[in-house]
Design an enzyme around this catalytic site. Sequence first.
Site, PDB file in Angstrom:
ATOM      1  N   HIS A   1       0.817  -1.213   0.000  1.00 49.28           N
ATOM      2  CA  HIS A   1       0.000   0.000   0.000  1.00 49.28           C
ATOM      3  C   HIS A   1       0.850   1.262   0.000  1.00 49.28           C
ATOM      4  O   HIS A   1       1.966   1.270   0.536  1.00 49.28           O
ATOM      5  CB  HIS A   1      -0.902   0.022   1.237  1.00 49.28           C
ATOM      6  CG  HIS A   1      -2.231  -0.626   1.021  1.00 49.28           C
ATOM      7  ND1 HIS A   1      -3.421   0.010   1.276  1.00 49.28           N
ATOM      8  CD2 HIS A   1      -2.560  -1.849   0.560  1.00 49.28           C
ATOM      9  CE1 HIS A   1      -4.434  -0.807   0.988  1.00 49.28           C
ATOM     10  NE2 HIS A   1      -3.928  -1.933   0.552  1.00 49.28           N
TER      11      HIS A   1
ATOM     12  N   GLU B   1      -6.281  -0.692  -6.264  1.00 50.75           N
ATOM     13  CA  GLU B   1      -7.281   0.230  -5.723  1.00 50.75           C
ATOM     14  C   GLU B   1      -6.831   1.663  -5.995  1.00 50.75           C
ATOM     15  O   GLU B   1      -5.641   1.975  -5.959  1.00 50.75           O
ATOM     16  CB  GLU B   1      -7.442   0.061  -4.198  1.00 50.75           C
ATOM     17  CG  GLU B   1      -7.738  -1.350  -3.744  1.00 50.75           C
ATOM     18  CD  GLU B   1      -6.472  -2.085  -3.327  1.00 50.75           C
ATOM     19  OE1 GLU B   1      -5.394  -1.442  -3.221  1.00 50.75           O
ATOM     20  OE2 GLU B   1      -6.549  -3.296  -3.131  1.00 50.75           O
TER      21      GLU B   1
END
Length: 325
Positions: free
Chosen positions: A38, A107
């Site tokens: 991330h 994402e």
Amino acid sequence: MVQIGYTMMTEQAGPRALVDHVVGAERAGFDFSVTSDHYFPWLTEQGHAPYAWSVLGAAAQATERIPLMTYVTCPTVRYHPAVVAQKAATMQLLSEGRFRLGLGSGERLNEHVVGEGWPAAHVRVEMLEEAVEIIRGLFGGGDFSYHGTHFDVENARLWDLPADEGLELPPIGIAVSGERSCEVAGQLGDLVIATEPKSELIEAFDRHGGAGKPRVGQLPVSFGTDKDAAVARAHEQFRWFAGGWKVNAELPNPAGFAGATQFVRPEDVAGTIPCGSDVADFVEAVRPYVEAGFTEVALVQIGGDQQEPYLKWAERELLPALREL
């Protein structure tokens, strides 16, 4: 027997702590480990987002046995697939054959930072398909060029390949959420990755060539001897999990996730995430994955500062119980 994994959740701990945690997981007897990749945490309360590939390199040197895996890396926007291929080959060498490359379509939360926009879902799957083709092409050795709809590669070559040291190429796992991604995973992947125990995903993966390949799932848990505190922690840091993949893939930042989950209650989270210290609750949460056909399940202990007590409890009570499944 289902294999039980440990998750290095980069959103909830710093890099040195993450390496300490996976060393503890190896000591506790977990069968494998996975690592999120991330740029942002899901929620501000989680508080971290170190560079996953540096953490993995350190983990490879700090551990001896436990397999390592990205869960997952997006090889299309923030990273070019040619660079991901180099990362993965290097990790396989550093870990001496213990690395698996988990890939997904990503994402917005993590990919928007490079300013390239966020493609529609069907385009993201097309990009993922091309990326896997590029990575496999580079894994093949020698000079490699590629000209696709979304990516170009000019005269690239990986100079350090696992075969140079007698190692296998890192298996490629592909995350799925629907029929199209299952098609890509079945045809191009060595294993499938999913975050929900949906048997229809496994069946679609099998239809498209995935029969007999590993299936890896993931489940958040919140161990704690004080159940109310465990529920509160899960609600504070993991209420984003209630949004579902289609929502989670589109939100741009932690503030967006905070707004989208403002009406999620602690009891809502406790209804989907096992909390407390009753082993039976955790076993029953894993069971749907086993029944859906998953061969591996990676657990995520919620709370970066809660890993040590969780690992001790897992070694003593949880892992023996789960191995009865």
